[in-house]
Scaffold this motif. Structure first.
Motif, PDB file in Angstrom:
ATOM      1  N   ALA A 272       0.843  -1.191   0.000  1.00 14.83           N
ATOM      2  CA  ALA A 272       0.000   0.000   0.000  1.00 14.83           C
ATOM      3  C   ALA A 272       0.877   1.239   0.000  1.00 14.83           C
ATOM      4  N   ALA A 273       0.295   2.363  -0.420  1.00 14.37           N
ATOM      5  CA  ALA A 273       0.999   3.639  -0.386  1.00 14.37           C
ATOM      6  C   ALA A 273       1.130   4.111   1.058  1.00 14.37           C
ATOM      7  N   PRO A 274       2.198   4.838   1.385  1.00 15.54           N
ATOM      8  CA  PRO A 274       2.366   5.329   2.768  1.00 15.54           C
ATOM      9  C   PRO A 274       1.167   6.136   3.266  1.00 15.54           C
ATOM     10  N   LYS A 275       0.510   6.889   2.365  1.00 17.14           N
ATOM     11  CA  LYS A 275      -0.619   7.714   2.799  1.00 17.14           C
ATOM     12  C   LYS A 275      -1.750   6.865   3.380  1.00 17.14           C
ATOM     13  N   ASN A 276      -1.880   5.606   2.919  1.00 15.27           N
ATOM     14  CA  ASN A 276      -2.925   4.741   3.453  1.00 15.27           C
ATOM     15  C   ASN A 276      -2.658   4.377   4.905  1.00 15.27           C
ATOM     16  N   PHE A 277      -1.399   4.110   5.231  1.00 14.24           N
ATOM     17  CA  PHE A 277      -1.051   3.792   6.619  1.00 14.24           C
ATOM     18  C   PHE A 277      -1.254   5.008   7.523  1.00 14.24           C
ATOM     19  N   GLY A 281      -3.976   5.524  10.640  1.00 20.84           N
ATOM     20  CA  GLY A 281      -3.570   5.987  11.962  1.00 20.84           C
ATOM     21  C   GLY A 281      -4.402   7.170  12.429  1.00 20.84           C
ATOM     22  N   ILE A 282      -4.663   8.123  11.513  1.00 17.54           N
ATOM     23  CA  ILE A 282      -5.490   9.281  11.855  1.00 17.54           C
ATOM     24  C   ILE A 282      -6.905   8.836  12.202  1.00 17.54           C
ATOM     25  N   GLU A 283      -7.461   7.938  11.400  1.00 20.33           N
ATOM     26  CA  GLU A 283      -8.829   7.466  11.643  1.00 20.33           C
ATOM     27  C   GLU A 283      -8.941   6.775  12.998  1.00 20.33           C
ATOM     28  N   LEU A 284      -8.002   5.911  13.308  1.00 22.51           N
ATOM     29  CA  LEU A 284      -8.029   5.224  14.609  1.00 22.51           C
ATOM     30  C   LEU A 284      -7.890   6.216  15.759  1.00 22.51           C
ATOM     31  N   ALA A 285      -6.991   7.203  15.598  1.00 24.23           N
ATOM     32  CA  ALA A 285      -6.784   8.186  16.664  1.00 24.23           C
ATOM     33  C   ALA A 285      -8.056   8.991  16.917  1.00 24.23           C
TER      34      ALA A 285
END
Length: 425
Positions: A272-277, A281-285
């Motif tokens: 996956a592209a780094p932006k997906n990771f 992380g933002i969504e979980l936070a």
């Protein structure tokens, strides 16, 4: 309030003057080819009519995009020349033919998922012990979690609004679109980097959510408008805002100035592209912060009290209208953030919120109407099933399968996964 929202959106676009990439009016086919986040340039696409008459043959540009205009609506055959792909690329599933339908005045998207050629077999031969099926299953599970978290963000706001007001808001998808378009206006029109543009867009969307309840939905509640009537009004609001977006944004697909094409990162069988990771992380936070706020803060406890019994909450000294407005502000901001992350994942268009609205409702209903944590669980289940189901069903039917699972679960547990049983009558 609706007119005010339209005026504000129009003012931002008139001041920003975002560049229009392509014509607004389109009748034809379009698509984008990417391999592990990188654009595929020079791939050949042949378009013919259903009866085999040649229409046009095109090649993808430096962004991996291609477009073919057609004279008449109808069903067409699109063939990807696999010999023109990079040597290490192949079409996931093996089929290089698509048969999309073009409707009058619309451009239909044609999707091809590319993957490294023979990567799964090579891993297995090297002693990884993973079969092509399990490698693909791992990749689709990751993609399902990514989609499920985006849906969960949007569903969280919808569920909180329903829990505190009883309103099933069909215009919530347009709040998702609004966030993406506001970020695009600040990013492309005003020249801001995407990160500050996104922050400003989320703040503006939160303010609009607050004003929306104070000046519109709150007035309807005070006049005694029933929840069914307000639901029907929300459908009209959704249609109104959708065509406002069409007027000012256009019918084309756009992308942010940053993070559009990134090389893929491989972690085990997942690529996956780094932006997906980062997005995950933002969504979980955000989901964790909102959950903590609901459980530990005074406003969160007041919101839960209003959701349980508004009359009892008011009699105990809670300002119900104030709590509802805070929920609307938070719901608008969270929906905007989900729209920005969705646009980062699949580019922007004026119907992007409408396209996932049914999945948002599925996540909320599956998890349990009015429960914030139920929206998270239900959305993750929907996202996972949509992506993983493509191991057995055609990609065109993946959303249908998710809704079928929703129906089956609700037949067994009508209140949803985390919902509570209620006595009727």
């Amino acid at each position: 309030m609706i007119a005010f929202t339209a005026f504000l959106g129009g003012l931002i676009f008139l001041l920003a003057g975002p560049a229009q990439a392509g014509p607004v009016d389109c009748q034809g086919l379009r698509g984008t080819l990417k391999l592990q986040g990188q654009a595929v340039n020079g791939a050949k696409i042949a378009v013919t009519t259903e009866d085999g008459q040649a229409v046009e043959e095109v090649t993808t540009n430096a962004e991996g995009s291609w477009t073919v205009q057609v004279d008449k609506p109808g069903k067409y055959k699109v063939t990807l020349d696999v010999s023109s792909l990079p040597q290490n690329a192949e079409v996931r599933g093996g089929s290089n033919v698509r048969t999309p339908t073009v409707y009058e005045g619309n451009c239909s998207a044609v999707l091809y998922a590319l993957q490294p050629k023979g990567a799964a077999n090579q891993d297995q031969a090297a002693g990884g012990g993973e079969s092509p099926f399990w490698t693909q299953a791992a990749q689709l599970t990751f993609e399902g979690l990514n989609l499920g978290l985006i849906i969960a963000l949007a569903a969280l706001g919808l569920s909180l609004i329903y829990g505190t007001t009883g309103l099933t808001n069909f215009a919530h998808g347009e709040l998702v679109t609004l966030g993406a378009i506001l970020a695009y206006a600040f990013n492309i029109g005003f020249g801001l980097h995407l990160i500050p543009a996104a922050v400003i867009a989320v703040i503006v969307a939160g303010i609009l959510g607050y004003l929306q309840d104070r000046l519109f939905w709150g007035q309807l509640r005070r006049r005694g408008t029933g929840t069914i009537a307000m639901m029907i009004i929300s459908i009209g609001v959704a249609l109104f805002l959708r065509y406002v977006f069409l007027i000012f944004f256009g019918g084309q697909t756009e992308a942010y100035a940053q993070y559009t094409a990134q090389p893929g990162v491989e972690i085990g069988p997942i690529s996956a592209a780094p932006k997906n990771f980062v997005a995950m992380g933002i969504e979980l936070a955000v989901l964790i912060i909102v959950g903590f706020a609901l459980l530990r803060t005074r406003t969160g406890k007041a919101a839960r009290a209003v959701a349980d019994n508004p009359a009892l909450a008011a009699s105990s000294g809670i300002n119900v209208d104030r709590v509802i407005r805070i929920i609307w502000a938070g719901g608008g901001a969270i929906a905007a953030l989900s729209g920005i992350l969705l646009g980062l994942s699949q580019n922007l268009k004026y119907t992007m919120g409408q396209d996932i609205l049914l999945l948002i409702f599925a996540g909320v209903t599956l998890g349990g109407l009015g429960t914030a944590f139920g929206a998270l669980v239900g959305s993750l289940a929907v996202g996972l099933f949509i992506q993983v189901s493509t191991l057995w069903v055609p990609p065109e039917l993946k959303s249908v399968g998710a809704l079928a699972v929703l129906i089956i679960v609700l037949l067994v547990r009508p209140q949803g996964i985390l919902g509570r049983r209620e006595r009727i009558g």
